[in-house]
Motif scaffolding. Structure first.
Motif, mmCIF file in Angstrom:
data_model
loop_
_atom_site.group_PDB
_atom_site.id
_atom_site.type_symbol
_atom_site.label_atom_id
_atom_site.label_comp_id
_atom_site.label_asym_id
_atom_site.label_seq_id
_atom_site.Cartn_x
_atom_site.Cartn_y
_atom_site.Cartn_z
ATOM 1 N N TYR A 126 11.701 2.509 -1.918
ATOM 2 C CA TYR A 126 11.099 3.466 -1.168
ATOM 3 C C TYR A 126 9.464 3.975 -1.516
ATOM 4 N N ALA A 128 6.739 4.416 -0.271
ATOM 5 C CA ALA A 128 5.841 5.610 0.481
ATOM 6 C C ALA A 128 6.259 6.847 -0.290
ATOM 7 N N ASP A 129 7.477 7.168 -0.601
ATOM 8 C CA ASP A 129 7.970 8.493 -1.349
ATOM 9 C C ASP A 129 7.233 8.554 -2.884
ATOM 10 N N GLU A 132 3.623 9.574 -2.178
ATOM 11 C CA GLU A 132 3.567 10.907 -2.096
ATOM 12 C C GLU A 132 3.546 11.721 -3.367
ATOM 13 N N PRO A 467 10.611 4.218 6.154
ATOM 14 C CA PRO A 467 10.483 4.806 4.887
ATOM 15 C C PRO A 467 10.322 6.332 4.724
ATOM 16 N N THR A 468 10.385 7.098 6.065
ATOM 17 C CA THR A 468 10.558 8.516 6.040
ATOM 18 C C THR A 468 11.854 8.823 6.551
ATOM 19 N N GLY A 703 6.527 13.961 9.728
ATOM 20 C CA GLY A 703 6.912 12.927 8.561
ATOM 21 C C GLY A 703 5.993 11.661 8.759
ATOM 22 N N ALA A 705 4.722 8.337 6.192
ATOM 23 C CA ALA A 705 4.737 7.430 5.094
ATOM 24 C C ALA A 705 3.425 7.839 4.250
ATOM 25 N N SER A 709 6.865 12.300 3.249
ATOM 26 C CA SER A 709 7.958 11.573 3.620
ATOM 27 C C SER A 709 9.003 11.991 4.280
ATOM 28 N N GLN A 710 9.232 13.583 4.098
ATOM 29 C CA GLN A 710 10.448 14.507 4.873
ATOM 30 C C GLN A 710 9.520 15.060 5.924
#
Length: 786
Positions: A126, A128-129, A132, A467-468, A703, A705, A709-710
């Motif tokens: 993941y 993208a997380d 972030e 990814p989100t 959200g 990416a 991400s959330q």
């Protein structure tokens, strides 16, 4: 909250004491829903009665995170490594949201939790997380220069800023203590290894990065056999092990490594290197698509990845493939807002030495340049050019239709878009066609059709992963209070006699506390209350409405406004979707009177002054010198819209928008508020329920990416939905059945030409399309055959 693929990955965990592994997705979703609810209370300081629940959540996450880290370091669960790493990282992230922590520093025995989470997100796949977290990395007050340089290097590697990483200058060691000197020397070696990997990812020659990291692992535990002296740098060893795993994953996800077999010319290599400078990594769904020969010449595709799953990246790579060998592309988008965004991306994507003079034109231009490499336009403009100047399509080898679900929507635009697509299939039959939309359910049927028409391969790319993660919920109210308000309305009706509308006194008394019922699953499939989470979302009552039949209604715009004010006060980027431009402008005006106004930067002030001069004065534009919220709708002129989007990205926390923004425009936000699930239908001259894909497309803005991400999407229904003792009124079940049980791929695209031919009475729009077909003359039969 988690898509089905991610949820299944989460359930692959080995046993953890006290945790029901089957319900891991619901557990993490509940904590995030709890956070969203609690965030609305931080401002007024009424967290005391929730403290026990916070501690319970935090304790569970802590046990989960550290147990899974031990599993990861043991190396005994290789086949479950991705799931273990991702859940451990997500637990750390949610812990930091429950109880914000001060920046931590590296030391001999520990590594900062945000760095550990960053690396474990990468190991889990993941990226993208991880990006972030990397964008928010902070320095501990007492952290050494070497430690901060290492932390910075890891962050730059995670968010793909490889050139910036390689420009970091080496820090000199000036430490008197021998053990501390050895520890920092090992940190420096890890930094050198990270730089070596960055060189490789950029296609440069360099040393073996793995050797640096493995040497640190070996040296982190030292024993002198002669004296028996021993020391262990536990923190350094743990960091090096995590780095080794994470850097192997990044190498596997390297854009250059994955596309290298498809590099055909030096121009292509140069374009890919330029793309790598912007984003050097691919996600697993990108890799899967490329391994199916997505980039191969002569292969078309239908992409139905979910919203936020990186469809644009694949489209860009396919486009570069064609431009590099002298081809040209047509890129169709449904709105002018998306047209502007795509043109900006394309120009930046192609700004290499070979193509540095490229210009893709602007919206509403009267002339079309024949030599443009990429023509970005709406289907309507494309159809006009097909009729008036077909020569502009000579040499086109790629046709992209973004948000192609518009050909399956009700109304005249579907006919126009379909006419445009089949015309291109006829005029440039040897081109590759790529159709992209998150909303389409029958992607396989569409890909079969394209394959049949072109007589070539057409891939059906429909992987549900993204990814989100996104919470989806709706506003509900205590049923007892709703009944009290209903009784007040009934009494008012009795008292009003023959008067046709409720009294103003009644309207003031219709106050109630709003709650939000969040689904803990990605779609509202379950009927079990354990799969939902109820939380207050405001610390005060709101006023709902009443119609002229004295029936309670949700007062959706005003309730959404109150929620937006609360989320914005907590610096959570928020978009409120309303029905039409009039409502958007009205709500912005109200917000300007209720929240702090903000001035604009000097650069944007200059653009705003230019707009004032062009239109006459400040009263002729929707942009003011100071604003609390910003509007986004179809009545904005292009320059107004560009400035407003910049204002929202940089300054403002509330945007009030219409559906024009939902069509793929990339403005990442924390919260999306959808004011109502119905709208006025001009053709039917009545109000009707919006299609599921329209609401879910709007919800998809929450959200994004690499940024957030959330996210959370909350529907404020115009029905008053009541709850009591785990029971809900019928309106909620209608929302569940008609909208939120469907997920992104909820629209079945049907051929609008077939509908046109079957209908006996021609509408104005149908006559227009038939006229276009007649203009085609000898091409009519060939176009219809497609």
């Amino acid at each position: 909250m988690f898509n089905k693929i991610t949820a299944n990955i989460l359930r692959m965990l080995p046993p953890v004491k006290g945790v029901d592994i089957e319900r891991i997705p619901q557990l993490l979703s509940k904590v995030y829903a709890h956070i969203v609810g609690l965030k609305t209370k931080y401002e007024v300081g009424i967290l005391e009665f929730e403290a026990e629940e916070i501690d319970d959540d935090y304790r569970t996450l802590s046990e989960l995170a550290f147990t899974l880290e031990l599993y990861l370091e043991s190396g005994k669960f290789g086949e479950k490594q991705n799931a273990i790493a991702y859940v451990a990282a997500m637990s750390h992230k949610l812990m930091s949201k429950l109880k914000p922590m001060q920046p931590e520093a590296f030391d001999a025995d520990a590594i900062p939790s945000d760095v550990a989470a960053m690396l474990m997100f990468i190991i889990g796949g993941y990226l993208a997380d991880a990006e972030e977290l990397a964008n928010n990395i902070k320095r501990h007050e007492g952290e050494s220069d070497v430690g901060w340089q290492l932390k910075t290097s890891i962050a730059l590697l995670a968010n793909g800023k490889l050139k910036e990483l390689l420009e970091i200058q080496e820090v000199r060691l000036e430490v008197a203590d021998l053990e501390l000197y050895a520890q920092e020397l090992l940190w420096k070696q890890l930094t050198v290894g990270i730089k070596a990997l960055a060189n490789k990812l950029l296609g440069r020659e360099g040393e073996d990065w793995q050797q640096y990291v493995r040497n640190v692992i070996q040296l982190a535990a030292f024993k002198d056999e002669a004296t028996g002296y021993r020391f262990d740098f536990v923190g350094v060893s743990r960091l090096a092990h995590l780095l080794l795993l994470a850097m192997n994953v990044l190498e596997h996800h390297s854009l250059l490594m994955v596309v290298r077999p498809y590099l055909t010319t030096s121009n292509h290599y140069e374009l890919i290197l330029h793309k790598i400078e912007q984003r050097p990594y691919l996600w697993q769904n990108h890799i899967n698509a490329i391994e199916q020969d997505f980039l191969k010449d002569g292969v078309s595709s239908v992409i139905t990845f979910p919203t936020g799953a990186g469809k644009s990246t694949l489209l860009e790579l396919k486009l570069l493939q064609h431009v590099a060998v002298g081809g040209r592309a047509v890129y169709l988008v449904p709105t002018h807002a998306l047209e502007h965004q795509v043109k900006g991306h394309m120009e930046h994507l192609l700004q290499t030495e070979e193509y540095k003079e490229i210009s893709l034109g602007r919206e509403f231009t009267t002339e079309e340049e024949d030599d443009e490499l990429v023509k970005v336009m709406t289907p309507e403009r494309c159809s006009t050019l097909l009729a008036l100047k077909p020569s502009v399509f000579e040499g086109v080898t790629l046709v992209v239709m973004d948000e192609f679900h518009i050909i399956g929507e009700e109304g005249h635009r579907s006919l126009g878009a379909m006419y445009c697509l089949v015309s291109l299939l006829s005029i440039v039959p040897d081109a590759d066609f790529v159709l992209s939309s998150a909303m389409v359910e029958n992607g396989k049927e569409m890909s079969d059709w394209i394959a049949d028409v072109t007589r070539r391969t057409c891939l059906n790319l429909s992987m549900a992963w993204k990814p989100t993660s996104q919470l989806q919920g709706c506003v509900v109210y205590p049923l007892d209070r709703c009944r009290e308000l209903g009784q007040l309305a009934f009494q008012d009706k009795q008292n009003r006699g023959k008067r046709k509308s409720p009294s103003s006194n009644l309207k003031k008394r219709l106050t109630v506390t709003p709650y939000c019922l969040f689904s803990l699953q990605n779609t509202w499939e379950s009927d079990k209350m354990a799969d939902y989470y109820l939380t207050p979302v405001l610390d005060h009552d709101v006023t709902i409405g009443v119609n002229n039949n004295w029936k309670l209604i949700g007062n959706r715009n005003q309730v959404a406004k109150e929620l937006a004010k609360k989320f914005a006060a907590l610096r959570m980027k928020t978009i409120v979707f309303v029905e039409n431009p009039t409502q958007a402008n009205s709500l912005v005006k109200q917000l300007d009177g209720e929240i702090s106004l903000q001035s604009h930067s000097e650069k944007l002030q200059s653009k705003i002054r230019s707009i004032y001069e062009e239109l006459g004065n400040a009263n002729c534009t929707y942009i003011k010198d100071e604003m609390g919220a910003v509007p986004h709708h179809s009545l904005l002129l292009p320059e107004e819209r560009h400035v407003i989007e910049d204002l929202f990205r940089c300054k403002h926390d509330i945007m009030v928008a219409t559906a024009t923004l939902a069509q793929g425009v990339n403005l990442p936000v924390d919260v999306v508020l959808i004011a109502g699930e119905d709208r006025y239908d001009v053709d039917k001259d009545s109000r009707g329920l919006m299609d599921a894909h329209e609401i879910l497309n709007a919800a998809g803005r929450a959200g994004r990416a690499g940024f957030r991400s959330q996210g959370a999407a909350i529907l404020v229904s115009n029905s008053v939905i009541g709850f009591q003792n785990n029971k809900l009124t019928d309106a909620w079940f209608a929302l569940k059945s008609n909208i939120f049980s469907k997920g992104d791929n909820c629209l079945t695209v049907k051929d609008p030409f077939e509908r046109l031919i079957k209908e006996t009475e021609e509408s104005r729009e149908q006559k227009l399309v038939l006229m276009k077909l007649n203009l085609a003359g000898e091409n009519e039969r060939r176009i219809l055959s497609k």
